[in-house]
Design a protein around this motif. Structure first.
Motif, PDB file in Angstrom:
ATOM      1  N   GLY A  89      27.092 -23.947   8.900  1.00  0.00           N
ATOM      2  CA  GLY A  89      26.129 -23.517   7.876  1.00  0.00           C
ATOM      3  C   GLY A  89      24.955 -22.783   8.486  1.00  0.00           C
ATOM      4  N   ALA A  90      24.457 -23.281   9.622  1.00  0.00           N
ATOM      5  CA  ALA A  90      23.329 -22.624  10.301  1.00  0.00           C
ATOM      6  C   ALA A  90      23.730 -21.241  10.791  1.00  0.00           C
ATOM      7  CB  ALA A  90      22.839 -23.486  11.459  1.00  0.00           C
ATOM      8  N   ALA A  91      24.927 -21.103  11.324  1.00  0.00           N
ATOM      9  CA  ALA A  91      25.389 -19.797  11.806  1.00  0.00           C
ATOM     10  C   ALA A  91      25.545 -18.814  10.649  1.00  0.00           C
ATOM     11  CB  ALA A  91      26.705 -19.949  12.562  1.00  0.00           C
ATOM     12  N   LEU A  92      26.082 -19.284   9.523  1.00  0.00           N
ATOM     13  CA  LEU A  92      26.181 -18.421   8.343  1.00  0.00           C
ATOM     14  C   LEU A  92      24.802 -17.960   7.892  1.00  0.00           C
ATOM     15  CD1 LEU A  92      28.831 -20.510   6.380  1.00  0.00           C
ATOM     16  CD2 LEU A  92      29.181 -18.161   7.212  1.00  0.00           C
ATOM     17  N   MET A  93      23.860 -18.897   7.851  1.00  0.00           N
ATOM     18  CA  MET A  93      22.499 -18.552   7.430  1.00  0.00           C
ATOM     19  C   MET A  93      21.820 -17.618   8.425  1.00  0.00           C
ATOM     20  SD  MET A  93      21.901 -19.718   4.453  1.00  0.00           S
ATOM     21  CE  MET A  93      20.109 -19.543   4.369  1.00  0.00           C
ATOM     22  N   ASP A  94      22.012 -17.826   9.725  1.00  0.00           N
ATOM     23  CA  ASP A  94      21.442 -16.907  10.718  1.00  0.00           C
ATOM     24  C   ASP A  94      21.843 -15.473  10.401  1.00  0.00           C
ATOM     25  OD1 ASP A  94      20.300 -19.005  12.156  1.00  0.00           O
ATOM     26  OD2 ASP A  94      21.833 -18.999  13.734  1.00  0.00           O
ATOM     27  N   ARG A  95      23.120 -15.287  10.133  1.00  0.00           N
ATOM     28  CA  ARG A  95      23.649 -13.939   9.881  1.00  0.00           C
ATOM     29  C   ARG A  95      23.104 -13.367   8.571  1.00  0.00           C
ATOM     30  NH1 ARG A  95      24.870  -9.289  11.584  1.00  0.00           N
ATOM     31  NH2 ARG A  95      26.960  -8.543  11.188  1.00  0.00           N
ATOM     32  N   LEU A  96      23.118 -14.176   7.519  1.00  0.00           N
ATOM     33  CA  LEU A  96      22.662 -13.691   6.212  1.00  0.00           C
ATOM     34  C   LEU A  96      21.152 -13.468   6.189  1.00  0.00           C
ATOM     35  CD1 LEU A  96      24.996 -15.893   4.012  1.00  0.00           C
ATOM     36  CD2 LEU A  96      25.165 -13.407   4.372  1.00  0.00           C
ATOM     37  N   GLU A  97      20.401 -14.325   6.844  1.00  0.00           N
ATOM     38  CA  GLU A  97      18.945 -14.130   6.918  1.00  0.00           C
ATOM     39  C   GLU A  97      18.606 -12.861   7.693  1.00  0.00           C
ATOM     40  OE1 GLU A  97      17.781 -17.882   8.559  1.00  0.00           O
ATOM     41  OE2 GLU A  97      17.756 -18.858   6.590  1.00  0.00           O
ATOM     42  N   SER A  98      19.415 -12.501   8.666  1.00  0.00           N
ATOM     43  CA  SER A  98      19.209 -11.250   9.396  1.00  0.00           C
ATOM     44  C   SER A  98      19.367 -10.055   8.454  1.00  0.00           C
ATOM     45  CB  SER A  98      20.206 -11.160  10.557  1.00  0.00           C
ATOM     46  OG  SER A  98      20.099  -9.929  11.204  1.00  0.00           O
ATOM     47  N   VAL A  99      20.344 -10.121   7.574  1.00  0.00           N
ATOM     48  CA  VAL A  99      20.540  -9.055   6.583  1.00  0.00           C
ATOM     49  C   VAL A  99      19.350  -9.020   5.618  1.00  0.00           C
ATOM     50  CG1 VAL A  99      22.008  -8.228   4.692  1.00  0.00           C
ATOM     51  CG2 VAL A  99      23.054  -9.169   6.777  1.00  0.00           C
ATOM     52  N   ILE A 100      18.895 -10.183   5.179  1.00  0.00           N
ATOM     53  CA  ILE A 100      17.742 -10.240   4.274  1.00  0.00           C
ATOM     54  C   ILE A 100      16.530  -9.584   4.927  1.00  0.00           C
ATOM     55  CG2 ILE A 100      16.049 -11.794   3.210  1.00  0.00           C
ATOM     56  CD1 ILE A 100      18.443 -13.761   2.762  1.00  0.00           C
ATOM     57  N   ARG A 101      16.239  -9.971   6.156  1.00  0.00           N
ATOM     58  CA  ARG A 101      15.058  -9.427   6.847  1.00  0.00           C
ATOM     59  C   ARG A 101      15.185  -7.931   7.123  1.00  0.00           C
ATOM     60  NH1 ARG A 101      15.438 -14.716   9.336  1.00  0.00           N
ATOM     61  NH2 ARG A 101      13.607 -15.915   8.690  1.00  0.00           N
ATOM     62  N   GLY A 102      16.396  -7.432   7.201  1.00  0.00           N
ATOM     63  CA  GLY A 102      16.606  -6.013   7.485  1.00  0.00           C
ATOM     64  C   GLY A 102      16.592  -5.102   6.279  1.00  0.00           C
ATOM     65  N   GLY A 103      16.657  -5.661   5.052  1.00  0.00           N
ATOM     66  CA  GLY A 103      16.768  -4.758   3.922  1.00  0.00           C
ATOM     67  C   GLY A 103      16.186  -5.222   2.602  1.00  0.00           C
ATOM     68  N   PHE A 104      15.515  -6.358   2.590  1.00  0.00           N
ATOM     69  CA  PHE A 104      14.996  -6.882   1.332  1.00  0.00           C
ATOM     70  C   PHE A 104      13.547  -7.319   1.483  1.00  0.00           C
ATOM     71  CE2 PHE A 104      19.583  -7.524   1.155  1.00  0.00           C
ATOM     72  CZ  PHE A 104      19.887  -6.975  -0.078  1.00  0.00           C
ATOM     73  N   GLU A 105      12.862  -7.422   0.348  1.00  0.00           N
ATOM     74  CA  GLU A 105      11.482  -7.890   0.352  1.00  0.00           C
ATOM     75  C   GLU A 105      11.400  -9.410   0.442  1.00  0.00           C
ATOM     76  OE1 GLU A 105       8.709  -5.562  -2.364  1.00  0.00           O
ATOM     77  OE2 GLU A 105      10.691  -5.116  -3.218  1.00  0.00           O
ATOM     78  N   LEU A 106      12.437 -10.071  -0.026  1.00  0.00           N
ATOM     79  CA  LEU A 106      12.519 -11.514   0.096  1.00  0.00           C
ATOM     80  C   LEU A 106      13.945 -11.958  -0.090  1.00  0.00           C
ATOM     81  CD1 LEU A 106      11.636 -13.645  -2.975  1.00  0.00           C
ATOM     82  CD2 LEU A 106      11.647 -11.173  -3.170  1.00  0.00           C
ATOM     83  N   GLY A 107      14.225 -13.155   0.381  1.00  0.00           N
ATOM     84  CA  GLY A 107      15.482 -13.818   0.093  1.00  0.00           C
ATOM     85  C   GLY A 107      15.217 -14.815  -1.015  1.00  0.00           C
ATOM     86  N   ALA A 108      16.233 -15.109  -1.816  1.00  0.00           N
ATOM     87  CA  ALA A 108      16.093 -16.097  -2.879  1.00  0.00           C
ATOM     88  C   ALA A 108      17.421 -16.817  -3.059  1.00  0.00           C
ATOM     89  CB  ALA A 108      15.658 -15.429  -4.189  1.00  0.00           C
ATOM     90  N   LEU A 109      17.332 -18.030  -3.579  1.00  0.00           N
ATOM     91  CA  LEU A 109      18.522 -18.823  -3.860  1.00  0.00           C
ATOM     92  C   LEU A 109      18.151 -19.952  -4.801  1.00  0.00           C
ATOM     93  CD1 LEU A 109      18.345 -21.752  -2.134  1.00  0.00           C
ATOM     94  CD2 LEU A 109      18.738 -20.194  -0.248  1.00  0.00           C
ATOM     95  N   SER A 110      19.160 -20.556  -5.370  1.00  0.00           N
ATOM     96  CA  SER A 110      18.989 -21.758  -6.169  1.00  0.00           C
ATOM     97  C   SER A 110      19.815 -22.842  -5.514  1.00  0.00           C
ATOM     98  CB  SER A 110      19.466 -21.511  -7.601  1.00  0.00           C
ATOM     99  OG  SER A 110      19.317 -22.686  -8.374  1.00  0.00           O
ATOM    100  N   THR A 111      19.239 -24.036  -5.378  1.00  0.00           N
ATOM    101  CA  THR A 111      19.933 -25.094  -4.653  1.00  0.00           C
ATOM    102  C   THR A 111      19.774 -26.432  -5.347  1.00  0.00           C
ATOM    103  OG1 THR A 111      20.261 -26.058  -2.456  1.00  0.00           O
ATOM    104  CG2 THR A 111      17.985 -25.649  -3.130  1.00  0.00           C
ATOM    105  N   THR A 112      20.462 -27.403  -4.803  1.00  0.00           N
ATOM    106  CA  THR A 112      20.361 -28.782  -5.277  1.00  0.00           C
ATOM    107  C   THR A 112      19.395 -29.547  -4.381  1.00  0.00           C
ATOM    108  OG1 THR A 112      22.149 -29.515  -3.838  1.00  0.00           O
ATOM    109  CG2 THR A 112      22.768 -28.724  -6.038  1.00  0.00           C
ATOM    110  N   ASP A 113      18.993 -30.720  -4.838  1.00  0.00           N
ATOM    111  CA  ASP A 113      18.111 -31.563  -4.031  1.00  0.00           C
ATOM    112  C   ASP A 113      18.734 -31.892  -2.672  1.00  0.00           C
ATOM    113  OD1 ASP A 113      16.209 -31.596  -6.019  1.00  0.00           O
ATOM    114  OD2 ASP A 113      16.846 -33.523  -6.848  1.00  0.00           O
TER     115      ASP A 113
END
Length: 182
Positions: free
Chosen positions: A97-121
């Motif tokens: 999960g951390a490796a997936l997030m590392d990769r996706l957060e890199s994409v967010i930081r490279g092309g978006f103003e913010l990342g967003a998601l909806s999650t459970t507790d």
């Protein structure tokens, strides 16, 4: 491909996923989310990029990032919205999960103003440890009937600030889509 924490992550656009890969992703997500998984949830994962982790040719982790437009304090904000982050139950605790997030957060930081998601507790701590902030203000959706509150999502939205000037106590409105708006 990128490697993080000894986990190899592939990144593919939706149009690069073949029929077999799409079926594998759907099966993984249906297995992880079980009764909470719907056809519209699958549709929400399409149209962006997919981070994939395989072990011995078997898909064990997935996360999708799609572009969404959010409204905050009277302006449109370009968001990378996380969907379908899942790790097979028997593969958890291996930093997939951390490796997936590392990769996706890199994409967010490279092309978006913010990342967003909806999650459970249950996943709140995972995202908080990565710098995702709880949205404290009201949430709403821009629907065909106008802006409607989404109080059921008020405690579940998380954001990863990049360049957007955010007031976490203000209202945040998402664009319309079928199924769950957030």
């Amino acid at each position: 491909m990128s490697t993080g924490a000894d986990v190899e992550v592939s990144l593919l656009r939706t149009d690069e996923l073949g029929a077999g890969a799409r079926a594998d992703v759907r099966a993984l997500l249906a297995g992880v989310f079980a009764v909470d998984w719907t056809g519209s949830d699958w549709e929400h994962c399409l149209g962006g990029v997919h981070a994939l982790v395989e072990e011995d040719g078997v898909l064990v982790g997935h996360g999708a990032l799609v572009r969404r437009q959010l409204r905050h304090r009277g302006r449109a904000v370009r968001a990378g919205y996380l969907e379908g982050l899942a790790v097979r139950h028997d593969r958890r605790g291996r930093r997939i999960g951390a490796a997936l997030m590392d990769r996706l957060e890199s994409v967010i930081r490279g092309g978006f103003e913010l990342g967003a998601l909806s999650t459970t507790d249950a996943a709140t701590g995972f995202y908080a440890a990565r710098g995702w902030r709880s949205w404290r203000g009201r949430t709403s959706a821009f629907t065909p009937r106008g802006i409607e509150p989404t109080p059921e999502d008020d405690d579940g939205v998380r954001v990863l600030p990049v360049t957007a000037d955010l007031d976490l106590d203000a209202e945040l409105t998402c664009d319309w889509r079928a199924g769950d708006p957030w």
